[in-house]
Design a protein around this motif. Structure first.
Motif, PDB file in Angstrom:
ATOM      1  N   LYS A 107      -8.986 -15.637   7.744  1.00 29.22           N
ATOM      2  CA  LYS A 107     -10.128 -14.935   7.715  1.00 29.22           C
ATOM      3  C   LYS A 107     -10.023 -13.872   6.533  1.00 29.22           C
ATOM      4  CE  LYS A 107     -12.338 -16.176  11.390  1.00 29.22           C
ATOM      5  NZ  LYS A 107     -13.711 -16.600  11.321  1.00 29.22           N
ATOM      6  N   ARG A 108      -8.759 -13.413   6.114  1.00 25.34           N
ATOM      7  CA  ARG A 108      -8.372 -12.530   5.133  1.00 25.34           C
ATOM      8  C   ARG A 108      -7.222 -13.019   4.318  1.00 25.34           C
ATOM      9  NH1 ARG A 108      -7.409  -7.048   8.294  1.00 25.34           N
ATOM     10  NH2 ARG A 108      -9.523  -7.619   8.935  1.00 25.34           N
ATOM     11  N   TYR A 109      -7.386 -12.636   2.969  1.00 24.55           N
ATOM     12  CA  TYR A 109      -6.391 -13.158   2.054  1.00 24.55           C
ATOM     13  C   TYR A 109      -5.111 -12.192   1.993  1.00 24.55           C
ATOM     14  CZ  TYR A 109      -9.298 -16.686  -0.101  1.00 24.55           C
ATOM     15  OH  TYR A 109      -9.939 -17.999  -0.427  1.00 24.55           O
ATOM     16  N   GLY A 110      -5.431 -10.711   2.217  1.00 21.03           N
ATOM     17  CA  GLY A 110      -4.551  -9.821   2.345  1.00 21.03           C
ATOM     18  C   GLY A 110      -4.577  -8.529   3.067  1.00 21.03           C
ATOM     19  N   SER A 111      -3.710  -7.997   3.226  1.00 16.86           N
ATOM     20  CA  SER A 111      -3.800  -6.681   4.340  1.00 16.86           C
ATOM     21  C   SER A 111      -2.745  -5.771   3.969  1.00 16.86           C
ATOM     22  CB  SER A 111      -3.872  -6.899   5.807  1.00 16.86           C
ATOM     23  OG  SER A 111      -2.451  -7.356   6.165  1.00 16.86           O
ATOM     24  N   CYS A 112      -2.929  -4.536   4.276  1.00 12.53           N
ATOM     25  CA  CYS A 112      -1.842  -3.630   4.073  1.00 12.53           C
ATOM     26  C   CYS A 112      -1.891  -2.610   5.213  1.00 12.53           C
ATOM     27  CB  CYS A 112      -2.190  -2.417   2.679  1.00 12.53           C
ATOM     28  SG  CYS A 112      -1.161  -1.094   2.495  1.00 12.53           S
ATOM     29  N   SER A 113      -0.778  -2.407   5.926  1.00 10.66           N
ATOM     30  CA  SER A 113      -0.605  -1.983   7.115  1.00 10.66           C
ATOM     31  C   SER A 113      -0.541  -0.281   7.057  1.00 10.66           C
ATOM     32  CB  SER A 113       0.676  -2.249   7.692  1.00 10.66           C
ATOM     33  OG  SER A 113       1.961  -1.649   7.328  1.00 10.66           O
ATOM     34  N   GLY A 114      -0.602   0.545   8.024  1.00 10.63           N
ATOM     35  CA  GLY A 114      -0.355   2.038   7.762  1.00 10.63           C
ATOM     36  C   GLY A 114       0.923   2.397   7.206  1.00 10.63           C
ATOM     37  N   LYS A 115       1.861   1.591   7.466  1.00  8.81           N
ATOM     38  CA  LYS A 115       3.202   1.790   6.959  1.00  8.81           C
ATOM     39  C   LYS A 115       3.536   1.246   5.535  1.00  8.81           C
ATOM     40  CE  LYS A 115       4.942   2.431  11.487  1.00  8.81           C
ATOM     41  NZ  LYS A 115       6.081   2.213  12.676  1.00  8.81           N
ATOM     42  N   ASN A 116       2.409   0.874   4.910  1.00 14.81           N
ATOM     43  CA  ASN A 116       2.462   0.174   3.682  1.00 14.81           C
ATOM     44  C   ASN A 116       3.338  -1.114   3.400  1.00 14.81           C
ATOM     45  OD1 ASN A 116       1.088   2.494   2.789  1.00 14.81           O
ATOM     46  ND2 ASN A 116       2.957   3.607   2.363  1.00 14.81           N
ATOM     47  N   SER A 117       3.269  -1.818   4.406  1.00 17.86           N
ATOM     48  CA  SER A 117       3.640  -3.128   4.468  1.00 17.86           C
ATOM     49  C   SER A 117       2.555  -4.014   4.058  1.00 17.86           C
ATOM     50  CB  SER A 117       4.215  -3.693   5.746  1.00 17.86           C
ATOM     51  OG  SER A 117       4.686  -4.899   5.709  1.00 17.86           O
ATOM     52  N   LEU A 118       2.852  -5.096   3.102  1.00 21.77           N
ATOM     53  CA  LEU A 118       1.635  -5.996   2.741  1.00 21.77           C
ATOM     54  C   LEU A 118       1.888  -7.377   3.395  1.00 21.77           C
ATOM     55  CD1 LEU A 118       1.724  -5.169  -1.189  1.00 21.77           C
ATOM     56  CD2 LEU A 118       0.599  -4.001   0.685  1.00 21.77           C
ATOM     57  N   CYS A 119       0.636  -7.880   3.603  1.00 17.69           N
ATOM     58  CA  CYS A 119       0.548  -9.279   4.149  1.00 17.69           C
ATOM     59  C   CYS A 119      -0.256 -10.180   3.301  1.00 17.69           C
ATOM     60  CB  CYS A 119       0.292  -8.958   5.539  1.00 17.69           C
ATOM     61  SG  CYS A 119       0.700 -10.293   6.668  1.00 17.69           S
ATOM     62  N   PHE A 120       0.038 -11.384   3.028  1.00 16.28           N
ATOM     63  CA  PHE A 120      -0.636 -12.144   2.326  1.00 16.28           C
ATOM     64  C   PHE A 120      -0.763 -13.596   2.799  1.00 16.28           C
ATOM     65  CE2 PHE A 120       0.840  -9.204  -0.800  1.00 16.28           C
ATOM     66  CZ  PHE A 120      -0.330  -8.787  -1.358  1.00 16.28           C
ATOM     67  N   VAL A 136      -3.507  -8.913  -4.800  1.00 13.15           N
ATOM     68  CA  VAL A 136      -2.318  -7.878  -4.812  1.00 13.15           C
ATOM     69  C   VAL A 136      -2.712  -6.567  -5.379  1.00 13.15           C
ATOM     70  CG1 VAL A 136      -0.210  -7.761  -5.975  1.00 13.15           C
ATOM     71  CG2 VAL A 136      -0.941 -10.024  -5.207  1.00 13.15           C
ATOM     72  N   VAL A 137      -3.391  -6.442  -6.304  1.00 12.89           N
ATOM     73  CA  VAL A 137      -3.645  -5.027  -6.707  1.00 12.89           C
ATOM     74  C   VAL A 137      -4.489  -4.178  -5.581  1.00 12.89           C
ATOM     75  CG1 VAL A 137      -4.800  -3.551  -8.299  1.00 12.89           C
ATOM     76  CG2 VAL A 137      -3.644  -5.656  -9.235  1.00 12.89           C
ATOM     77  N   HIS A 138      -5.588  -5.125  -5.036  1.00 11.86           N
ATOM     78  CA  HIS A 138      -6.329  -4.455  -3.892  1.00 11.86           C
ATOM     79  C   HIS A 138      -5.367  -3.788  -2.971  1.00 11.86           C
ATOM     80  CE1 HIS A 138      -9.971  -4.359  -1.633  1.00 11.86           C
ATOM     81  NE2 HIS A 138      -9.100  -4.450  -0.556  1.00 11.86           N
ATOM     82  N   GLU A 139      -4.561  -4.651  -2.561  1.00  6.17           N
ATOM     83  CA  GLU A 139      -3.678  -4.154  -1.386  1.00  6.17           C
ATOM     84  C   GLU A 139      -2.514  -3.080  -1.768  1.00  6.17           C
ATOM     85  OE1 GLU A 139      -4.657  -5.038   1.254  1.00  6.17           O
ATOM     86  OE2 GLU A 139      -5.850  -6.572   0.860  1.00  6.17           O
ATOM     87  N   LEU A 140      -2.011  -3.043  -3.130  1.00  9.44           N
ATOM     88  CA  LEU A 140      -1.461  -2.091  -3.346  1.00  9.44           C
ATOM     89  C   LEU A 140      -2.039  -0.686  -3.678  1.00  9.44           C
ATOM     90  CD1 LEU A 140       0.785  -4.065  -6.104  1.00  9.44           C
ATOM     91  CD2 LEU A 140       1.495  -3.129  -4.076  1.00  9.44           C
ATOM     92  N   CYS A 141      -3.500  -0.878  -3.991  1.00 14.44           N
ATOM     93  CA  CYS A 141      -4.334   0.335  -4.062  1.00 14.44           C
ATOM     94  C   CYS A 141      -4.307   1.050  -2.672  1.00 14.44           C
ATOM     95  CB  CYS A 141      -5.777   0.038  -4.494  1.00 14.44           C
ATOM     96  SG  CYS A 141      -5.713  -0.158  -6.283  1.00 14.44           S
ATOM     97  N   HIS A 142      -4.323   0.108  -1.470  1.00  6.57           N
ATOM     98  CA  HIS A 142      -4.271   0.616  -0.192  1.00  6.57           C
ATOM     99  C   HIS A 142      -3.207   1.711   0.223  1.00  6.57           C
ATOM    100  CE1 HIS A 142      -8.046  -0.595   1.241  1.00  6.57           C
ATOM    101  NE2 HIS A 142      -7.695  -1.863   1.125  1.00  6.57           N
TER     102      HIS A 142
END
Length: 171
Positions: A107-120, A136-142
């Protein structure tokens, strides 16, 4: 009248659902009479037929699900490409993710957790390189902006001024 699968629960309302495998589900309160359920289904016959047909067309036009081998290949490609992209962009943006994980999310290509862990998602690898960079940049912006407010999009635009065109590549 279309045949349906009845699911009774402690809900207060009736609901209709068309599943991906073209089944009609009716969710109903525990004590509602069968006659009222049948009348509800009959009154929504047009809606049911319309949505069943749409779901059948989606099922016919949808590509077959990927095999385990294809998923493994996408995961391997993601593990080869994404750490480098995350390292490059995080250095450029002066942010630091706490982790990087590759999943098989649909359902989603990427996410950023509240603890700044990225998932793709490994399925991101089916997209063009410009779209991969966008995610990648979108999730890093989070890491800096946890929501999708105006400041988030200003930050995204600072690093990818053409992010709107890149977003179209994901669809």
């Amino acid at each position: 009248m279309e045949t349906y699968e009845l699911i009774r629960s402690r809900r207060r309302t009736l609901a209709l659902e068309i599943t991906k495998d073209c089944r009609v589900l009716v969710r109903a309160p525990l004590r509602l009479s069968q006659a009222k359920i049948d009348a509800f289904v009959a009154s929504h016959e047009y809606w049911i037929q319309t949505h069943l047909e749409q779901q059948r067309q989606r099922a016919v036009s949808a590509p077959p699900p990927p095999t385990p081998e294809e998923i493994a290949a996408l995961k391997a490609k993601a593990q080869a490409i994404l750490p480098g992209k995350v390292a490059y962009w995080s250095a450029k943006m002066s942010v630091r993710p706490t982790g990087l994980k590759i999943t098989t999310a649909r359902k989603r290509y990427g996410s950023c957790s509240g603890k700044n862990s990225l998932c793709f998602s490994c399925f991101l690898m089916n997209s063009p390189e410009a779209a991969i960079d966008l995610v990648v940049v979108h999730e890093l912006c989070h890491i800096r902006e946890k929501n999708h407010g105006p400041r988030f999009y200003a930050l995204l635009e600072q690093y990818l001024p053409d992010y709107k065109e890149r977003k179209k590549l994901l669809k």
